[in-house]
Design a protein around this motif. Structure first.
Motif, PDB file in Angstrom:
ATOM      1  N   MET A  82      -8.244 -47.900 -99.285  1.00 51.03           N
ATOM      2  CA  MET A  82      -9.610 -48.375 -99.098  1.00 51.03           C
ATOM      3  C   MET A  82     -10.571 -47.598 -99.981  1.00 51.03           C
ATOM      4  SD  MET A  82      -9.574 -48.417 -94.919  1.00 51.03           S
ATOM      5  CE  MET A  82     -11.263 -48.918 -94.805  1.00 51.03           C
ATOM      6  N   ASN A  83     -11.481 -48.322-100.615  1.00 54.15           N
ATOM      7  CA  ASN A  83     -12.562 -47.720-101.383  1.00 54.15           C
ATOM      8  C   ASN A  83     -13.855 -48.380-100.910  1.00 54.15           C
ATOM      9  OD1 ASN A  83     -14.251 -46.575-103.260  1.00 54.15           O
ATOM     10  ND2 ASN A  83     -12.892 -46.943-104.983  1.00 54.15           N
ATOM     11  N   VAL A  84     -14.603 -47.665-100.065  1.00 54.57           N
ATOM     12  CA  VAL A  84     -15.790 -48.193 -99.375  1.00 54.57           C
ATOM     13  C   VAL A  84     -17.037 -47.659-100.058  1.00 54.57           C
ATOM     14  CG1 VAL A  84     -17.036 -48.215 -97.184  1.00 54.57           C
ATOM     15  CG2 VAL A  84     -14.522 -48.285 -97.194  1.00 54.57           C
ATOM     16  N   LYS A  85     -17.932 -48.557-100.511  1.00 57.54           N
ATOM     17  CA  LYS A  85     -19.137 -48.149-101.231  1.00 57.54           C
ATOM     18  C   LYS A  85     -20.320 -49.047-100.881  1.00 57.54           C
ATOM     19  CE  LYS A  85     -17.084 -45.183-104.078  1.00 57.54           C
ATOM     20  NZ  LYS A  85     -16.886 -43.888-103.525  1.00 57.54           N
ATOM     21  N   ASN A  86     -21.508 -48.497-101.126  1.00 52.02           N
ATOM     22  CA  ASN A  86     -22.736 -49.286-101.136  1.00 52.02           C
ATOM     23  C   ASN A  86     -23.222 -49.298-102.579  1.00 52.02           C
ATOM     24  OD1 ASN A  86     -25.163 -50.562-100.890  1.00 52.02           O
ATOM     25  ND2 ASN A  86     -26.155 -48.951 -99.716  1.00 52.02           N
ATOM     26  N   LEU A  87     -23.131 -50.420-103.238  1.00 53.88           N
ATOM     27  CA  LEU A  87     -23.547 -50.542-104.635  1.00 53.88           C
ATOM     28  C   LEU A  87     -24.896 -51.237-104.767  1.00 53.88           C
ATOM     29  CD1 LEU A  87     -20.085 -51.518-106.181  1.00 53.88           C
ATOM     30  CD2 LEU A  87     -21.135 -49.240-106.019  1.00 53.88           C
ATOM     31  N   HIS A  88     -25.633 -51.343-103.671  1.00 56.09           N
ATOM     32  CA  HIS A  88     -26.904 -52.067-103.660  1.00 56.09           C
ATOM     33  C   HIS A  88     -28.041 -51.156-103.209  1.00 56.09           C
ATOM     34  CE1 HIS A  88     -24.919 -55.943-104.309  1.00 56.09           C
ATOM     35  NE2 HIS A  88     -23.937 -55.406-103.600  1.00 56.09           N
ATOM     36  N   LYS A  89     -29.265 -51.557-103.507  1.00 54.25           N
ATOM     37  CA  LYS A  89     -30.442 -50.764-103.146  1.00 54.25           C
ATOM     38  C   LYS A  89     -30.662 -50.703-101.636  1.00 54.25           C
ATOM     39  CE  LYS A  89     -33.045 -50.992-107.409  1.00 54.25           C
ATOM     40  NZ  LYS A  89     -32.628 -49.654-107.785  1.00 54.25           N
ATOM     41  N   GLU A  90     -30.386 -51.803-100.942  1.00 54.56           N
ATOM     42  CA  GLU A  90     -30.579 -51.843 -99.492  1.00 54.56           C
ATOM     43  C   GLU A  90     -29.568 -50.921 -98.797  1.00 54.56           C
ATOM     44  OE1 GLU A  90     -30.565 -54.997 -95.760  1.00 54.56           O
ATOM     45  OE2 GLU A  90     -30.040 -55.712 -97.745  1.00 54.56           O
ATOM     46  N   THR A  91     -30.020 -50.234 -97.769  1.00 56.44           N
ATOM     47  CA  THR A  91     -29.154 -49.354 -96.991  1.00 56.44           C
ATOM     48  C   THR A  91     -28.016 -50.156 -96.352  1.00 56.44           C
ATOM     49  OG1 THR A  91     -31.002 -47.883 -96.530  1.00 56.44           O
ATOM     50  CG2 THR A  91     -29.097 -47.708 -95.070  1.00 56.44           C
ATOM     51  N   LEU A  92     -26.804 -49.588 -96.395  1.00 56.65           N
ATOM     52  CA  LEU A  92     -25.626 -50.183 -95.767  1.00 56.65           C
ATOM     53  C   LEU A  92     -25.369 -49.466 -94.447  1.00 56.65           C
ATOM     54  CD1 LEU A  92     -22.967 -51.868 -95.741  1.00 56.65           C
ATOM     55  CD2 LEU A  92     -21.923 -49.977 -97.026  1.00 56.65           C
ATOM     56  N   GLU A  93     -25.181 -50.238 -93.399  1.00 58.01           N
ATOM     57  CA  GLU A  93     -24.837 -49.677 -92.094  1.00 58.01           C
ATOM     58  C   GLU A  93     -23.620 -50.424 -91.571  1.00 58.01           C
ATOM     59  OE1 GLU A  93     -26.998 -48.607 -87.831  1.00 58.01           O
ATOM     60  OE2 GLU A  93     -28.061 -49.827 -89.311  1.00 58.01           O
ATOM     61  N   ILE A  94     -22.582 -49.680 -91.171  1.00 54.35           N
ATOM     62  CA  ILE A  94     -21.350 -50.297 -90.681  1.00 54.35           C
ATOM     63  C   ILE A  94     -20.876 -49.600 -89.407  1.00 54.35           C
ATOM     64  CG2 ILE A  94     -20.546 -51.187 -92.912  1.00 54.35           C
ATOM     65  CD1 ILE A  94     -18.757 -48.770 -93.214  1.00 54.35           C
ATOM     66  N   ILE A  95     -20.141 -50.345 -88.613  1.00 51.05           N
ATOM     67  CA  ILE A  95     -19.413 -49.816 -87.459  1.00 51.05           C
ATOM     68  C   ILE A  95     -17.941 -49.941 -87.807  1.00 51.05           C
ATOM     69  CG2 ILE A  95     -18.819 -50.150 -85.031  1.00 51.05           C
ATOM     70  CD1 ILE A  95     -21.681 -49.171 -85.411  1.00 51.05           C
ATOM     71  N   VAL A  96     -17.199 -48.844 -87.596  1.00 52.19           N
ATOM     72  CA  VAL A  96     -15.762 -48.828 -87.866  1.00 52.19           C
ATOM     73  C   VAL A  96     -15.051 -48.494 -86.564  1.00 52.19           C
ATOM     74  CG1 VAL A  96     -13.905 -47.706 -89.150  1.00 52.19           C
ATOM     75  CG2 VAL A  96     -16.103 -48.134 -90.262  1.00 52.19           C
ATOM     76  N   VAL A  97     -14.105 -49.363 -86.192  1.00 52.40           N
ATOM     77  CA  VAL A  97     -13.272 -49.119 -85.027  1.00 52.40           C
ATOM     78  C   VAL A  97     -11.833 -49.027 -85.499  1.00 52.40           C
ATOM     79  CG1 VAL A  97     -12.447 -50.062 -82.825  1.00 52.40           C
ATOM     80  CG2 VAL A  97     -14.849 -50.347 -83.500  1.00 52.40           C
ATOM     81  N   LYS A  98     -11.161 -47.935 -85.107  1.00 53.23           N
ATOM     82  CA  LYS A  98      -9.737 -47.769 -85.405  1.00 53.23           C
ATOM     83  C   LYS A  98      -8.982 -47.918 -84.090  1.00 53.23           C
ATOM     84  CE  LYS A  98     -10.392 -44.586 -89.252  1.00 53.23           C
ATOM     85  NZ  LYS A  98      -9.966 -43.280 -89.804  1.00 53.23           N
ATOM     86  N   ALA A  99      -8.089 -48.917 -84.052  1.00 50.81           N
ATOM     87  CA  ALA A  99      -7.336 -49.164 -82.835  1.00 50.81           C
ATOM     88  C   ALA A  99      -5.909 -49.613 -83.200  1.00 50.81           C
ATOM     89  CB  ALA A  99      -8.025 -50.228 -81.997  1.00 50.81           C
ATOM     90  N   PRO A 100      -4.904 -49.011 -82.609  1.00 48.40           N
ATOM     91  CA  PRO A 100      -5.024 -47.894 -81.685  1.00 48.40           C
ATOM     92  C   PRO A 100      -5.537 -46.642 -82.400  1.00 48.40           C
ATOM     93  CG  PRO A 100      -2.732 -48.224 -82.250  1.00 48.40           C
ATOM     94  CD  PRO A 100      -3.513 -49.341 -82.897  1.00 48.40           C
ATOM     95  N   ALA A 101      -5.984 -45.680 -81.634  1.00 55.26           N
ATOM     96  CA  ALA A 101      -6.465 -44.426 -82.233  1.00 55.26           C
ATOM     97  C   ALA A 101      -5.340 -43.801 -83.033  1.00 55.26           C
ATOM     98  CB  ALA A 101      -6.936 -43.479 -81.137  1.00 55.26           C
ATOM     99  N   PRO A 102      -5.645 -43.291 -84.230  1.00 52.99           N
ATOM    100  CA  PRO A 102      -4.622 -42.616 -85.038  1.00 52.99           C
ATOM    101  C   PRO A 102      -4.017 -41.436 -84.272  1.00 52.99           C
ATOM    102  CG  PRO A 102      -6.605 -42.990 -86.327  1.00 52.99           C
ATOM    103  CD  PRO A 102      -6.928 -43.329 -84.904  1.00 52.99           C
TER     104      PRO A 102
END
Length: 104
Positions: A82-102
């Motif tokens: 995975m390569n996760v980025k914000n390439l835009h001027k607007e703020t990026l907000e995300i929720i990440v859920v990992k299931a099952p828990a590592p």
């Protein structure tokens, strides 16, 4: 009180908050400004990523980056690069859920 409550940060400052980290799930809240993101890494569980605001630019395995706007939910299998980025001027907000828990 039976329930437990959690508060997420507000605003536009970069944040990677571990809201819930227990044996069941990992629930993270992330905020990135332009040209911010996570280091490239492999998912250590099934990842469910919801775009709350802004535009997510994400490259998975050897694919070119795709962009997803708010109200989009991605399901990413364990072991995916995975390569996760914000390439835009607007703020990026995300929720990440990992299931099952590592485990590690």
């Amino acid at each position: 009180m039976i329930e437990k409550t959690f508060n997420l940060s507000k605003g536009n400052e970069k944040a990677v908050e571990k809201v819930i980290f227990d044996e069941n799930i990992h629930y993270l809240h992330m905020v990135f400004n332009e040209n911010e993101g996570l280091p490239e890494h492999y998912s250590n569980s099934n990842v469910y990523m919801t775009v709350i605001r802004g535009v997510l630019s994400i490259a998975l395995d050897e694919q070119e980056a795709h962009e997803y706007s708010y109200n989009t939910l991605l399901k990413i299998p364990e072991g995916t690069k995975m390569n996760v980025k914000n390439l835009h001027k607007e703020t990026l907000e995300i929720i990440v859920v990992k299931a099952p828990a590592p485990k590690a």
